[in-house]
Design an enzyme around this catalytic site. Sequence first.
Site, PDB file in Angstrom:
ATOM      1  N   HIS A 128      64.421  43.791  34.134  1.00 51.39           N
ATOM      2  CA  HIS A 128      64.264  43.899  34.669  1.00 51.39           C
ATOM      3  C   HIS A 128      63.986  42.634  35.093  1.00 51.39           C
ATOM      4  O   HIS A 128      62.641  42.148  34.303  1.00 51.39           O
ATOM      5  CB  HIS A 128      62.440  44.475  34.746  1.00 51.39           C
ATOM      6  N   ASP A 132      57.140  44.986  39.765  1.00 51.59           N
ATOM      7  CA  ASP A 132      57.291  45.749  41.186  1.00 51.59           C
ATOM      8  C   ASP A 132      56.284  46.108  40.913  1.00 51.59           C
ATOM      9  O   ASP A 132      55.532  46.959  40.536  1.00 51.59           O
ATOM     10  CB  ASP A 132      57.775  47.028  40.654  1.00 51.59           C
ATOM     11  N   HIS A 210      58.836  49.200  47.588  1.00 52.97           N
ATOM     12  CA  HIS A 210      57.985  48.154  46.935  1.00 52.97           C
ATOM     13  C   HIS A 210      58.358  46.898  46.485  1.00 52.97           C
ATOM     14  O   HIS A 210      59.213  45.968  47.279  1.00 52.97           O
ATOM     15  CB  HIS A 210      58.602  48.751  45.283  1.00 52.97           C
ATOM     16  N   HIS A 212      59.451  43.391  44.152  1.00 55.80           N
ATOM     17  CA  HIS A 212      59.688  43.109  43.508  1.00 55.80           C
ATOM     18  C   HIS A 212      59.137  42.302  43.497  1.00 55.80           C
ATOM     19  O   HIS A 212      59.974  41.220  44.347  1.00 55.80           O
ATOM     20  CB  HIS A 212      61.337  43.141  43.701  1.00 55.80           C
TER      21      HIS A 212
HETATM   22 ZN    ZN Z   1      61.663  45.099  40.680  1.00 59.29          ZN
END
Ligand code: ZN
Length: 238
Positions: A128, A132, A210, A212
């Site tokens: 990742h 988030d 969300h 990111h």
């Molecule tokens: Zn993310």
Amino acid sequence: MPHPLHPATRASDLRAAHHLPLGIFRGISRRRLAVGTVALSMALIVVHDLPASATAIEPAEPTVVGQQLTLSAANLAQSEAALPLPTERDDIALSYYTPIQWPVAPTSPITSLFGYRSAPCAGCSTQHSGIDFTPGYGTAIHAIADGVVVSRPMEGWGSYVVIQHEIDGQIVYSGYAHMISGSNVPVGTVVHRGDVIGRVGSTGESTGAHLHFSIIVGDTFVDPLSWMRTKVTEAWVG
Ligand SMILES: [Zn+2]
């Protein structure tokens, strides 16, 4: 009273020097006395250097003579004991100061941290590249610092913004992904810290609304949470 031409060296002479012509100095700290003595000597030098026509301002009080004697007697020793006067010099340095703030409220829930994770969707990464936040669909996303929106291809980010900053003399990019389509400010926009640059959505490879958020230093994705925690300078204002 000690003879004017003989320095007072004994303690009794020293006291006498304090009590007689220098009685006015009692209660004044040694440091102040030392500074005052030096200042007085400088004043006397100035007075002595004046041309004869200026003698009108020369102190006429005989006490001036007594005070002048202190320079060659006990108080000179006291002055020297107090020297050197402390001097402080500020550090001379060039420093950058870049105000930085959070992109959304720092109290927003964080559903995924930076680094390895089990992919939450088929197209989602296992490494990742950011964190988030889930502050809610449509929440305003703010530029973390001054900069310019640049073109930087990002896979799966949907509608997104990448801002190039210069922070602490370094080129740093901040990335904001999965915005509501069309809410993202276009490439080339000059932004200031706090400007709204888009709204939280779920475009691209995403399982729900969300933000990111990535930080890229040079070409390296770094942990945005720890980076921000060391860099944020501004209190959150939504
Ligand atoms: Zn993310």
